[in-house]
Scaffold this active site. Sequence first.
Site, mmCIF file in Angstrom:
data_model
loop_
_atom_site.group_PDB
_atom_site.id
_atom_site.type_symbol
_atom_site.label_atom_id
_atom_site.label_comp_id
_atom_site.label_asym_id
_atom_site.label_seq_id
_atom_site.Cartn_x
_atom_site.Cartn_y
_atom_site.Cartn_z
ATOM 1 N N GLU A 193 -14.459 10.995 32.367
ATOM 2 C CA GLU A 193 -14.061 10.123 31.261
ATOM 3 C C GLU A 193 -13.382 8.886 31.839
ATOM 4 O O GLU A 193 -13.320 8.688 33.043
ATOM 5 C CB GLU A 193 -13.083 10.875 30.344
ATOM 6 C CG GLU A 193 -11.839 11.358 31.066
ATOM 7 C CD GLU A 193 -11.004 12.346 30.260
ATOM 8 O OE1 GLU A 193 -11.481 12.817 29.215
ATOM 9 O OE2 GLU A 193 -9.887 12.645 30.701
ATOM 10 N N ASP A 233 -3.787 5.314 29.515
ATOM 11 C CA ASP A 233 -5.131 4.731 29.487
ATOM 12 C C ASP A 233 -5.090 3.204 29.445
ATOM 13 O O ASP A 233 -5.682 2.581 28.562
ATOM 14 C CB ASP A 233 -5.920 5.247 28.271
ATOM 15 C CG ASP A 233 -5.909 6.761 28.147
ATOM 16 O OD1 ASP A 233 -6.047 7.430 29.183
ATOM 17 O OD2 ASP A 233 -5.760 7.264 27.017
#
Length: 532
Positions: free
Chosen positions: A220, A67
Amino acid sequence: MTFTRRDAFTTLGAAGALLVPGQAPASTKAETTPAEPAWRRGLDNQRIADLGDGRFLNPVMAGDRPDPAILKDGSDYYMTFSSFDSYPGLVIWHSRDLVNWQPIGPALTRNIGSVWAVSLEKHDGRYFLYIPVKADPNSIWVIHADRIEGPWSDPVDLGLHKHIDPCHIVGEDGSRWLFLSGGDRVRLASDGLSTVGEVEHVYDPWRYPEDWIVEGFSPEGTKIVRHGGWFYLITAVGGTAGPPTGHMVIAARSRSIHGPWKDCPANPIVRTTDSTERWWSRGHASLVEGPAGDWWALYHGFENGYWTLGRQTLLDPVEWTADGWFRMKGGDLSKPLAKPKGGTAVPHGQALSDNFATLALGTKWSFFRPGPDEAKRVSVSGNTLTLAARGTAPVDSSPLLLIAGDTRYRFECDIAIDPGTTAGLLLFYDDKLYCGLGFDGDRFVTHQYGAERGRPANPHGRSMRIRVTNDRHIVTYDTSGDGGRTWHRFDRGMEVSGYHHNVRGGFLMLRPGLYAAGKGSARFRNFRFSAI
């Protein structure tokens, strides 16, 4: 010794390939993972991306760097990653060319839960980190600093309990927003430290064909970049792990931060389409302008056959198309690519070997799921790290861990223990899945499958050197009673390819580490790490 492995999907087809609609039959696929490329080697023989000839080879950040949150600040780039249960966490890394990175230090020292995908921003001269955590309850927090090096503020709870993966963005009217998972957003106060109004739904993410092999829809990882009069909203869908073909990057755009949002006609922009590719589950992308005005995407992916290494950070060149959209140009990222132009290279990475002259807590070592006063357990003096014992075994001892990014490596250390102490070296996924070798004054203790098993006699007493070798998931242990001059193979080998998220959950990686349990303390000296 070199070990060969069959591809992880050999049971799924005649030649080990994951069957994807519209592709060649599985019988045409290779049965083994791709041959390992020729990375350059850096500190401790660790692989590095910069090939030294104007090219680089992914990953740019090896090991568990998921991420990626990237910030361009003048000629400097800063990046951090989900740190989950590791504290101190959210280590900030610095680069000037997007390929070579050096750690600055951790931004988060207080345990507020398992840290997921963050947003790293600078607004009006102040740095912000918006931090989603899995805790009780789940929430999103914010910390801030006037200098990227810190000190960072104490975390402020924004009270957002139903979302993950925030992205800070400033609208064309100067308003501040957090875009959230699921296509939602919430307005921020002008200081960025509280919310204004309710969460609202503003975007229905693009959906892939129903016959694609994915983990789940799971919109997401929202990231927003403003370019050429447009706001580009970049989202991850398809699930973070699971099938290698699941995770992907999609995009939409709008002239206004308030919408409406129009999907890119070329979605998905990035996706692994075949299990024989070098990088699996590619997604969660951020766009950033390079030193010479070109554009790049940073996102994560699993290395083929090595879920145990976690999600590694990949760099992909971006091209803006005539119709104002963008595309990735790096293909499957298995081959060297031209480095970003301009910028200067900082020395890359850090040595994992440690003579314990100083305590590299946060930049190198981190505790797993620590208590409030965990840092008081550890100190260094006279090139010795002293770790106070805690708990009964690795399951409850909060071990000290490293992030290793190679498929083959070895680490070793001198260990001395007090009476009543058990200590040793580990390969640690989480408190329910780990392996390693420890000892007390009389016996060894074998850690396997997250449990304590064999207890053979210990001939070395309360001081020995232990070596752990992880050679493409084949693990061996050696011990020495004379400081490493002579070694004795411990009679228990292991295979650890299943020590990963798709078996256990948690989105973590298998990490080298050390622990001390029971009473008293353990002393560690001359820790040596080397990729093989």
